[in-house]
Design a protein around this motif. Structure first.
Motif, PDB file in Angstrom:
ATOM      1  N   THR A   1      -3.567  -6.711  -5.627  1.00  0.00           N
ATOM      2  CA  THR A   1      -4.591  -7.156  -4.677  1.00  0.00           C
ATOM      3  C   THR A   1      -5.899  -6.417  -4.933  1.00  0.00           C
ATOM      4  O   THR A   1      -5.933  -5.197  -5.103  1.00  0.00           O
ATOM      5  CB  THR A   1      -4.143  -6.917  -3.230  1.00  0.00           C
ATOM      6  OG1 THR A   1      -3.778  -5.537  -3.057  1.00  0.00           O
ATOM      7  CG2 THR A   1      -2.936  -7.779  -2.889  1.00  0.00           C
ATOM      8  N   ALA A   2      -6.983  -7.189  -4.960  1.00  0.00           N
ATOM      9  CA  ALA A   2      -8.308  -6.603  -5.184  1.00  0.00           C
ATOM     10  C   ALA A   2      -8.819  -5.892  -3.939  1.00  0.00           C
ATOM     11  O   ALA A   2      -9.614  -4.949  -4.034  1.00  0.00           O
ATOM     12  CB  ALA A   2      -9.292  -7.695  -5.596  1.00  0.00           C
ATOM     13  N   HIS A   3      -8.345  -6.336  -2.783  1.00  0.00           N
ATOM     14  CA  HIS A   3      -8.758  -5.775  -1.505  1.00  0.00           C
ATOM     15  C   HIS A   3      -7.694  -6.165  -0.477  1.00  0.00           C
ATOM     16  O   HIS A   3      -6.778  -6.945  -0.787  1.00  0.00           O
ATOM     17  CB  HIS A   3     -10.129  -6.325  -1.089  1.00  0.00           C
ATOM     18  CG  HIS A   3     -10.248  -7.801  -1.300  1.00  0.00           C
ATOM     19  ND1 HIS A   3     -10.986  -8.377  -2.310  1.00  0.00           N
ATOM     20  CD2 HIS A   3      -9.643  -8.857  -0.665  1.00  0.00           C
ATOM     21  CE1 HIS A   3     -10.863  -9.686  -2.274  1.00  0.00           C
ATOM     22  NE2 HIS A   3     -10.055 -10.014  -1.278  1.00  0.00           N
ATOM     23  N   ALA A   4      -7.800  -5.654   0.702  1.00  0.00           N
ATOM     24  CA  ALA A   4      -6.847  -6.048   1.745  1.00  0.00           C
ATOM     25  C   ALA A   4      -6.941  -7.556   1.965  1.00  0.00           C
ATOM     26  O   ALA A   4      -8.039  -8.113   2.088  1.00  0.00           O
ATOM     27  CB  ALA A   4      -7.161  -5.302   3.034  1.00  0.00           C
ATOM     28  N   THR A   5      -5.798  -8.199   1.972  1.00  0.00           N
ATOM     29  CA  THR A   5      -5.788  -9.651   2.101  1.00  0.00           C
ATOM     30  C   THR A   5      -4.489 -10.110   2.736  1.00  0.00           C
ATOM     31  O   THR A   5      -3.552  -9.325   2.920  1.00  0.00           O
ATOM     32  CB  THR A   5      -5.998 -10.330   0.727  1.00  0.00           C
ATOM     33  OG1 THR A   5      -6.216 -11.726   0.915  1.00  0.00           O
ATOM     34  CG2 THR A   5      -4.788 -10.118  -0.173  1.00  0.00           C
TER      35      THR A   5
ATOM     36  N   GLU B   1       0.191  -9.216   5.717  1.00  0.00           N
ATOM     37  CA  GLU B   1      -1.013  -8.451   5.422  1.00  0.00           C
ATOM     38  C   GLU B   1      -0.726  -7.485   4.284  1.00  0.00           C
ATOM     39  O   GLU B   1       0.210  -6.682   4.353  1.00  0.00           O
ATOM     40  CB  GLU B   1      -1.480  -7.685   6.662  1.00  0.00           C
ATOM     41  CG  GLU B   1      -1.918  -8.568   7.816  1.00  0.00           C
ATOM     42  CD  GLU B   1      -3.178  -9.365   7.494  1.00  0.00           C
ATOM     43  OE1 GLU B   1      -3.987  -8.893   6.662  1.00  0.00           O
ATOM     44  OE2 GLU B   1      -3.348 -10.465   8.061  1.00  0.00           O
ATOM     45  N   LEU B   2      -1.531  -7.551   3.235  1.00  0.00           N
ATOM     46  CA  LEU B   2      -1.342  -6.700   2.060  1.00  0.00           C
ATOM     47  C   LEU B   2      -2.556  -5.797   1.885  1.00  0.00           C
ATOM     48  O   LEU B   2      -3.688  -6.286   1.808  1.00  0.00           O
ATOM     49  CB  LEU B   2      -1.160  -7.555   0.807  1.00  0.00           C
ATOM     50  CG  LEU B   2       0.057  -8.488   0.798  1.00  0.00           C
ATOM     51  CD1 LEU B   2      -0.026  -9.435  -0.395  1.00  0.00           C
ATOM     52  CD2 LEU B   2       1.346  -7.686   0.756  1.00  0.00           C
ATOM     53  N   PRO B   3      -2.352  -4.483   1.797  1.00  0.00           N
ATOM     54  CA  PRO B   3      -3.487  -3.587   1.581  1.00  0.00           C
ATOM     55  C   PRO B   3      -4.040  -3.691   0.169  1.00  0.00           C
ATOM     56  O   PRO B   3      -3.381  -4.234  -0.733  1.00  0.00           O
ATOM     57  CB  PRO B   3      -2.880  -2.197   1.827  1.00  0.00           C
ATOM     58  CG  PRO B   3      -1.423  -2.359   1.602  1.00  0.00           C
ATOM     59  CD  PRO B   3      -1.083  -3.766   1.966  1.00  0.00           C
ATOM     60  N   ALA B   4      -5.224  -3.183  -0.035  1.00  0.00           N
ATOM     61  CA  ALA B   4      -5.828  -3.181  -1.372  1.00  0.00           C
ATOM     62  C   ALA B   4      -4.932  -2.405  -2.326  1.00  0.00           C
ATOM     63  O   ALA B   4      -4.359  -1.378  -1.974  1.00  0.00           O
ATOM     64  CB  ALA B   4      -7.215  -2.551  -1.312  1.00  0.00           C
ATOM     65  N   GLY B   5      -4.821  -2.911  -3.549  1.00  0.00           N
ATOM     66  CA  GLY B   5      -4.028  -2.224  -4.559  1.00  0.00           C
ATOM     67  C   GLY B   5      -2.543  -2.512  -4.501  1.00  0.00           C
ATOM     68  O   GLY B   5      -1.772  -1.913  -5.259  1.00  0.00           O
TER      69      GLY B   5
END
Length: 356
Positions: A258-262, A268-272
């Motif tokens: 993930t490039a950013h929280a999305t 919900e997935l945090p950045a990275g």
């Protein structure tokens, strides 16, 4: 390493479509961090994998991809079809002759031979010694997608460095020529960038296809009715290949970050966050006929050699079954290569009716 696993095919496509949210930056990252000793071995060979194709994004990725795609056009794949058929029949006849002495391993006698020669012809480079080339390829897959301990990493890193050194020599010798590497050099890519592209393109272009062929032969020969059908009809062979691609492709997973929280499918997935995409084995019996194509990815990073790999596997299966109509599996079930993103039977032993 902890992954957020994505299994539903429609969600896998969503991840691959959302190129600004899910990046390919981890696509070629070693699953197990390399030890200092392994890194030193690679550093001595100036081993470097700058992002250029599979792990790259943006305008440069699109530009490089368009140049590489020129070597794998539908017309090019169609033109090389007779050559694939010719080599497939040669290897099948060699396997047939070997049956006089007992069981034959089709993974070794047939599957490993065709893709390296075809890849070399398409991109305009010479193929090195086949056994050495296969060792380089398999060792690199294990180094980057396996779980080697530190001692094993030293062996694999030495092999990868040897492969990289050969590749750099080929790249430098290609300057001014019309091979793929020569075209990339003329377009202004650095030697390190061309080596980075070539390192995994050369592996993916032949090793994963050899693995797919081995899996397809293993599954088809296990059922006499299937073996007879794929010998009788090239269309039946193609349909069987597509079923294998949908259920147990040689490249069965791939990674994104993930490039950013999305948010993805309500999560919900945090950045990275590390994402593991299941490309095959999750389509179900009632999937639409094109479900198999997800085995080659989707969107901007879809495999450029998809049609080539499917055509090669279909022709190898068809010709092998035609030449060896009476064979059956021999011995116990084979051991399998099982890496994070790659799988295949290590052997496909068959015997003739007289040895049953």
């Amino acid at each position: 390493m902890s992954y957020h696993v994505v299994s539903e095919p429609s969600t896998v496509r969503e991840v691959l479509r959302r190129v600004d949210d899910f990046l390919p930056t981890n696509a070629l990252t070693a699953v197990v961090p390399l030890s200092p000793g392994a890194r030193r071995i690679l550093a001595r060979e100036r081993f470097a994998l700058p992002p250029i194709l599979a792990s790259a994004t943006g305008e440069q990725h699109r530009h490089v991809r368009s140049m590489v795609a020129g070597f794998f056009t539908p017309a090019t794949v169609a033109r090389i079809g007779p050559r694939v058929r010719e080599i497939s029949r040669e290897r099948a006849l060699a396997a047939l002759a070997g049956l006089d002495d007992g069981p034959v391993d089709l993974a070794d006698a047939v599957a490993k031979h065709i893709p390296p020669l075809i890849m070399a012809e398409l991109i305009g480079v010479d193929c090195p010694d086949l056994d050495l080339f296969k060792r380089w390829s398999r060792d690199s897959l294990e180094l980057f997608w396996g779980w080697p301990d530190e001692e094993r990493q030293l062996v694999l890193a030495a092999s990868a460095a040897e492969f990289y050194g050969w590749l750099r020599g080929v790249v430098l010798a290609s300057r001014g020529g019309d091979s793929l590497f020569g075209v990339l050099d003329a377009a202004g890519l650095s030697t390190a960038e061309i080596c980075s592209l070539g390192y995994f393109l050369v592996i993916a272009g032949q090793e994963t296809t050899s693995q797919l062929i081995a899996t397809t032969l293993h599954r088809a020969v296990a059922d006499s009715a299937t073996w007879a059908a794929v010998a009788e009809s090239e269309d039946a062979a193609g349909a069987f290949v597509r079923s294998v691609l949908a259920t147990e492709s040689s490249v069965h997973t791939w990674r994104r970050a993930t490039a950013h929280a999305t948010e993805l499918d309500g999560v919900e997935l945090p950045a990275g966050s590390e994402i593991l995409l299941e490309l095959s084995g999750r389509h179900g019996e009632d999937s639409r006929p094109t479900a198999y194509s997800l085995a080659f990815g989707y969107g901007l990073h879809r495999c450029l050699g998809a049609k080539l790999a499917e055509m090669e596997t279909t022709l190898v299966l068809h010709e092998t079954a035609r030449v060896l109509p009476g064979v059956r599996p021999s011995g116990p079930d084979p051991e399998w290569l099982r890496l994070l993103s790659f799988q295949a039977p290590l052997t496909v032993f068959v015997e003739g009716a007289s040895h049953a």
